[in-house]
Design an enzyme around this catalytic site. Structure first.
Site, PDB file in Angstrom:
ATOM      1  N   ILE A 111       0.872  -1.191   0.000  1.00  0.00           N
ATOM      2  CA  ILE A 111       0.000   0.000   0.000  1.00  0.00           C
ATOM      3  C   ILE A 111       0.903   1.233   0.000  1.00  0.00           C
ATOM      4  O   ILE A 111       1.809   1.346   0.823  1.00  0.00           O
ATOM      5  CB  ILE A 111      -0.938  -0.020   1.220  1.00  0.00           C
ATOM      6  CG1 ILE A 111      -1.907  -1.203   1.071  1.00  0.00           C
ATOM      7  CG2 ILE A 111      -1.711   1.293   1.335  1.00  0.00           C
ATOM      8  CD1 ILE A 111      -2.675  -1.532   2.315  1.00  0.00           C
ATOM      9  N   ASN A 126      -4.144   1.318 -11.146  1.00  0.00           N
ATOM     10  CA  ASN A 126      -4.023  -0.035 -10.587  1.00  0.00           C
ATOM     11  C   ASN A 126      -5.072  -0.930 -11.231  1.00  0.00           C
ATOM     12  O   ASN A 126      -6.112  -0.452 -11.690  1.00  0.00           O
ATOM     13  CB  ASN A 126      -4.256   0.018  -9.067  1.00  0.00           C
ATOM     14  CG  ASN A 126      -4.095  -1.335  -8.401  1.00  0.00           C
ATOM     15  OD1 ASN A 126      -3.188  -2.103  -8.740  1.00  0.00           O
ATOM     16  ND2 ASN A 126      -4.977  -1.658  -7.468  1.00  0.00           N
ATOM     17  N   HIS A 128      -7.357  -4.286 -10.111  1.00  0.00           N
ATOM     18  CA  HIS A 128      -7.739  -5.061  -8.927  1.00  0.00           C
ATOM     19  C   HIS A 128      -8.667  -6.203  -9.368  1.00  0.00           C
ATOM     20  O   HIS A 128      -9.569  -5.989 -10.180  1.00  0.00           O
ATOM     21  CB  HIS A 128      -8.463  -4.157  -7.923  1.00  0.00           C
ATOM     22  CG  HIS A 128      -8.891  -4.897  -6.704  1.00  0.00           C
ATOM     23  ND1 HIS A 128      -8.005  -5.226  -5.690  1.00  0.00           N
ATOM     24  CD2 HIS A 128     -10.088  -5.430  -6.355  1.00  0.00           C
ATOM     25  CE1 HIS A 128      -8.656  -5.914  -4.767  1.00  0.00           C
ATOM     26  NE2 HIS A 128      -9.918  -6.050  -5.138  1.00  0.00           N
TER      27      HIS A 128
HETATM   28  C1  GRF Z   1      -3.475  -9.630 -10.598  1.00  0.00           C
HETATM   29  O1  GRF Z   1      -4.586 -10.452 -10.427  1.00  0.00           O
HETATM   30  C2  GRF Z   1      -3.810  -8.200 -10.208  1.00  0.00           C
HETATM   31  O2  GRF Z   1      -5.142  -7.869 -10.433  1.00  0.00           O
HETATM   32  C3  GRF Z   1      -3.553  -8.199  -8.746  1.00  0.00           C
HETATM   33  O3  GRF Z   1      -2.401  -8.993  -8.590  1.00  0.00           O
HETATM   34  C4  GRF Z   1      -2.353  -9.967  -9.619  1.00  0.00           C
HETATM   35  C5  GRF Z   1      -0.998  -9.889 -10.237  1.00  0.00           C
HETATM   36  O4  GRF Z   1      -0.687 -10.998 -11.004  1.00  0.00           O
HETATM   37  N1  GRF Z   1      -3.427  -6.860  -8.236  1.00  0.00           N
HETATM   38  P1  GRF Z   1       0.639 -11.060 -11.880  1.00  0.00           P
HETATM   39  O5  GRF Z   1       1.834 -10.836 -10.951  1.00  0.00           O
HETATM   40  O6  GRF Z   1       0.529  -9.978 -12.929  1.00  0.00           O
HETATM   41  O7  GRF Z   1       0.651 -12.428 -12.473  1.00  0.00           O
END
Ligand code: GRF
Length: 211
Positions: A111, A126, A128
């Site tokens: 964070i 970001n 999510h």
């Molecule tokens: C993704 O699902 C993203 O939404 C979340 O963390 C994950 C990251 O996955 N915040 P990666 O490292 O890109 O495979």
């Protein structure tokens, strides 16, 4: 939404927006973005990959594309708040020295402090893995499954001082299946993330979508 969320300019293919991608782990989202930028000329390009760990697997995706990719761990020997700020100052210095215009969080698991957000607000996004404002936080898939809802998805949003609380830019829905577990759901949601994030970045950088 106010001026604080304005991007500095509209970019073009000839003069693409300079992106930094911040990761913590395997970086499948980073890999998808790099591939998207490789397959065609875009109005954005990744000039820096930053991780909060030197062993973040995703750094190799950046290095494979010749992008400056560095892990910057938390400095040792400081009290908690000082440590976070000192870490973010190091990240910030890298972003500045690479002339970064837009910071893309992609699986960055820390964070960010109001200090960092204040410096990058409007130029900090970001993704999510839920349909925000539902299921913010680090365990979205677990929380979705526990709640019994049958639709989830992913959200691209501007980052503000809260946790997964900034203005929403784009969302894609994903069906929750009866026999889903956390990893099957995560895999299907990532699949749509890898389409939604690059396309949203396109719209933002070209000025087609204004925050
Ligand atoms: C993704 O699902 C993203 O939404 C979340 O963390 C994950 C990251 O996955 N915040 P990666 O490292 O890109 O495979």
């Amino acid at each position: 939404m106010g001026a604080v969320f304005e991007l500095p300019r509209s970019a073009t293919i000839e003069d693409p927006m300079r992106l930094a991608v911040m990761i913590s782990g395997g970086g499948s989202g980073l890999a998808a973005l790099l591939e998207y930028q490789r397959e065609e000329s875009r109005c954005h390009r990744t000039v820096l990959v930053l991780a909060d760990r030197i062993d973040a697997g995703g750094l190799e995706h950046g290095r494979g594309e010749g992008v400056r990719s560095i892990g910057i761990p938390l400095p040792k020997g400081l009290a908690k708040t000082e440590k976070r700020l000192a870490h973010e100052r190091l990240l910030h210095d890298e972003l500045i020295s690479c002339n970064v215009e837009l910071v893309v969080l992609s699986g960055y698991m820390r964070i960010l402090t109001p200090w960092f957000v204040g410096r990058w607000k409007g130029r900090l996004i970001n993704i999510h893995p839920s349909l925000l404002p539902d299921f913010p936080g680090a365990h979205a898939h677990r929380d979705v499954l526990a709640s019994g809802v049958n639709v989830t998805g992913c959200t691209v949003h501007l980052v503000d001082e809260g946790v997964d609380s900034g203005p929403i830019l784009a969302q894609t829905r994903v069906q929750v299946l009866e026999d889903d577990n956390e990893s099957s759901l995560q895999e299907r949601v990532k699949h749509v993330e890898h389409v939604l994030y690059p396309e949203t970045i396109d719209l933002l950088c070209s000025g087609t979508m204004t925050p």
